[in-house]
Design a protein around this motif. Structure first.
Motif, PDB file in Angstrom:
ATOM      1  N   LYS A 120       1.177   2.357 -29.931  1.00  0.00           N
ATOM      2  CA  LYS A 120       0.261   1.221 -29.713  1.00  0.00           C
ATOM      3  C   LYS A 120      -0.088   0.545 -31.041  1.00  0.00           C
ATOM      4  O   LYS A 120      -0.221   1.197 -32.061  1.00  0.00           O
ATOM      5  CB  LYS A 120      -1.010   1.753 -29.038  1.00  0.00           C
ATOM      6  CG  LYS A 120      -1.938   0.662 -28.551  1.00  0.00           C
ATOM      7  CD  LYS A 120      -3.097   1.258 -27.761  1.00  0.00           C
ATOM      8  CE  LYS A 120      -4.181   0.224 -27.528  1.00  0.00           C
ATOM      9  NZ  LYS A 120      -3.747  -0.853 -26.646  1.00  0.00           N
ATOM     10  N   ARG A 121      -0.188  -0.797 -31.010  1.00  0.00           N
ATOM     11  CA  ARG A 121      -0.598  -1.546 -32.212  1.00  0.00           C
ATOM     12  C   ARG A 121      -2.034  -2.045 -32.019  1.00  0.00           C
ATOM     13  O   ARG A 121      -2.368  -2.584 -30.967  1.00  0.00           O
ATOM     14  CB  ARG A 121       0.293  -2.783 -32.460  1.00  0.00           C
ATOM     15  CG  ARG A 121       1.796  -2.544 -32.544  1.00  0.00           C
ATOM     16  CD  ARG A 121       2.222  -1.496 -33.554  1.00  0.00           C
ATOM     17  NE  ARG A 121       1.699  -1.736 -34.895  1.00  0.00           N
ATOM     18  CZ  ARG A 121       1.735  -0.829 -35.881  1.00  0.00           C
ATOM     19  NH1 ARG A 121       2.208   0.381 -35.665  1.00  0.00           N
ATOM     20  NH2 ARG A 121       1.264  -1.130 -37.066  1.00  0.00           N
ATOM     21  N   ILE A 122      -2.828  -1.888 -33.057  1.00  0.00           N
ATOM     22  CA  ILE A 122      -4.230  -2.345 -33.018  1.00  0.00           C
ATOM     23  C   ILE A 122      -4.299  -3.797 -33.494  1.00  0.00           C
ATOM     24  O   ILE A 122      -3.659  -4.139 -34.493  1.00  0.00           O
ATOM     25  CB  ILE A 122      -5.112  -1.490 -33.959  1.00  0.00           C
ATOM     26  CG1 ILE A 122      -4.876   0.000 -33.743  1.00  0.00           C
ATOM     27  CG2 ILE A 122      -6.582  -1.880 -33.839  1.00  0.00           C
ATOM     28  CD1 ILE A 122      -5.650   0.618 -32.656  1.00  0.00           C
TER      29      ILE A 122
ATOM     30  N   LEU B 203      -1.164   6.327 -25.940  1.00  0.00           N
ATOM     31  CA  LEU B 203      -1.524   5.644 -27.201  1.00  0.00           C
ATOM     32  C   LEU B 203      -0.338   5.571 -28.166  1.00  0.00           C
ATOM     33  O   LEU B 203      -0.370   4.809 -29.126  1.00  0.00           O
ATOM     34  CB  LEU B 203      -2.681   6.383 -27.883  1.00  0.00           C
ATOM     35  CG  LEU B 203      -4.034   6.334 -27.169  1.00  0.00           C
ATOM     36  CD1 LEU B 203      -5.019   7.262 -27.854  1.00  0.00           C
ATOM     37  CD2 LEU B 203      -4.576   4.902 -27.164  1.00  0.00           C
ATOM     38  N   ARG B 204       0.708   6.390 -27.913  1.00  0.00           N
ATOM     39  CA  ARG B 204       1.812   6.443 -28.868  1.00  0.00           C
ATOM     40  C   ARG B 204       2.467   5.058 -29.029  1.00  0.00           C
ATOM     41  O   ARG B 204       2.770   4.403 -28.041  1.00  0.00           O
ATOM     42  CB  ARG B 204       2.850   7.486 -28.423  1.00  0.00           C
ATOM     43  CG  ARG B 204       3.657   8.002 -29.612  1.00  0.00           C
ATOM     44  CD  ARG B 204       4.507   9.193 -29.233  1.00  0.00           C
ATOM     45  NE  ARG B 204       3.696  10.275 -28.646  1.00  0.00           N
ATOM     46  CZ  ARG B 204       4.206  11.269 -27.929  1.00  0.00           C
ATOM     47  NH1 ARG B 204       5.501  11.320 -27.678  1.00  0.00           N
ATOM     48  NH2 ARG B 204       3.417  12.210 -27.440  1.00  0.00           N
TER      49      ARG B 204
ATOM     50  N   GLY C 226      -3.819  14.171 -28.038  1.00  0.00           N
ATOM     51  CA  GLY C 226      -4.242  12.779 -27.871  1.00  0.00           C
ATOM     52  C   GLY C 226      -3.540  12.191 -26.664  1.00  0.00           C
ATOM     53  O   GLY C 226      -2.562  12.738 -26.148  1.00  0.00           O
TER      54      GLY C 226
END
Lengths: 278, 278
Positions: free
Chosen positions: B275-277, B272-273, B268
């Protein structure tokens, strides 16, 4: 018409089977569990038992060869399409069930009408085909992106209705499921994907672009369901925040649809009765 | 080359991986159980556990996307192709496995070279495809019927080897299984089909025509295996009188082949590590 069963009554608010101008998707609670026993473990065990029953029904469908089953799974990212495939269809032999995962059309596909590639993938006699996304995606995406004019959208939905009616008239049972997820639950599931190193590969930066258009997609889905819920190809809106209840609702509905067909093993040649093989 | 394991040693007599003039099919006992624990129930439980393990390996294959897996199942009527599909592949999600059941070619298919329709059905990246009968049937049948001259048969097998080599070179793992049944066991199974009203529909009068050519088919199979057992697409001759042992042998071999690939979930995007959605 058979008398409505308790199941029919419970599921009625989640069904849409007659084209209309509007459909109130927002009125359906994504966390509802109308078919739950109230006990999660018991529901899970029921899903497992249903998957085995569906496998037996698939075997009869295959032998009987009078019908075909087309299952449409639509829903936003993480709404549970792959999970449904695994838990509802995962006990069937690959001999009788086929999954088609639709992506954006290729150049060759774009050179044809939008139903050309879809038509090639529909089930044959005795077969179950599951569309993981579908011909609906080919309308929903351009609608949200603003590249399909309202008149063209209406035309597309009329063409879908005509196409699906033809499939119905030629022996295809069509079950369309919209996996209806809440925005909060999607956030949790996307976050879980990011946080799990074995799942991060599933995460696509585009998922966040689509998430930002959440309200536009809800509107586009509501319009699609309003326009294409038909007698011959009804929609079922499946509350999808609970994975187990989602599987339960889909499995129960498919079981009901298949049982209605009164599937039979063909009798075989009567001349064969009592024959001895040498 | 890794050191041969106990499994490799046990299975070696059933493998054919280098083209030769002859292959002694008759030397293989259809009732052999080289991999059995000696306890039928234990073997059955092992097959069930392997089907779940193969499902997990399929998930990795799908995520990894470096390889494709093509499984060829060949064997005479009642040799257990459908049963293998159910017991070895029946726990996988339809998302990652596809079965293609080959019949006699249509007119449109006959208008092309014999590999045209086969090529359309081969697996894509991350996919498992099982051929239920295969391109071999398109040679075996005319050979037995005497409509394919020996020189043409040799040409066809060379074309198969070339085609399969190309698939191997472009990332396809090819596992070919010949389900090797005794004539006596086929008699019992055909009789059971006739005697069971729910199975009689499976019985085809043609099955008896084929059974009368038993020796010709054994000869044609031996020649096909001799000519097309290659390093890149070896044959495994599976003793098929025991259904459980047949499943066990196929499942163990597929597990070994998939484990050799060292399949991994892609990392991946490192961005993105953490990361908050929202």
């Amino acid at each position: 018409m058979p008398k409505p069963s308790k199941f029919d009554t419970l599921i009625a608010p989640y069904r849409h089977a007659a084209p209309s101008r509007r459909f109130a998707l927002a009125a359906i609670d994504p966390s509802a569990k109308p078919l739950s026993s109230g006990d999660g473990d018991r529901d899970k065990a029921q899903v497992e038992a249903l998957a085995v029953e569906l496998d037996a029904l698939q075997d009869r469908l295959y032998a009987d060869r009078r019908y075909k089953l087309l299952v449409v799974l639509q829903g936003l990212d993480t709404s549970g399409k792959d999970g449904t495939l695994r838990h509802v269809f995962g006990r069937m032999s690959p001999l009788g069930v086929r999954c088609v995962s639709w992506k954006a059309p290729s150049d060759a596909e774009r050179a044809h009408d939008p139903w050309w590639r879809i038509h090639q993938a529909v089930p044959g006699a005795g077969e179950i085909v599951v569309f993981n996304r579908s011909h609906y995606e080919d309308v929903l995406v351009p609608v949200v992106q603003g590249t399909l004019a309202p008149a063209d959208t209406a035309l597309r939905y009329r063409q879908i209705n005509d196409f699906e009616r033809m499939l119905h008239e030629t022996g295809t049972v069509i079950c369309k499921f919209m996996l209806h997820l809440s925005k909060d639950e999607q956030r949790r599931r996307l976050q879980a994907r990011l946080d799990d190193p074995d799942k991060r590969w599933k995460f696509n930066a585009d998922d966040l672009v689509v998430r930002r258009r959440w309200n536009d997609y809800q509107k586009a889905y509501a319009a699609a369901i309003a326009a294409t819920g038909t007698r011959w190809a009804p929609w079922t809106i499946v509350p999808a925040d609970s994975k187990t209840h989602r599987n339960l609702m889909i499995a129960l509905l498919l079981k009901r649809e298949l049982e209605r067909l009164d599937l039979r093993y063909p009798a075989g040649d009567p001349a064969l009765r009592g024959k001895r093989i040498r």
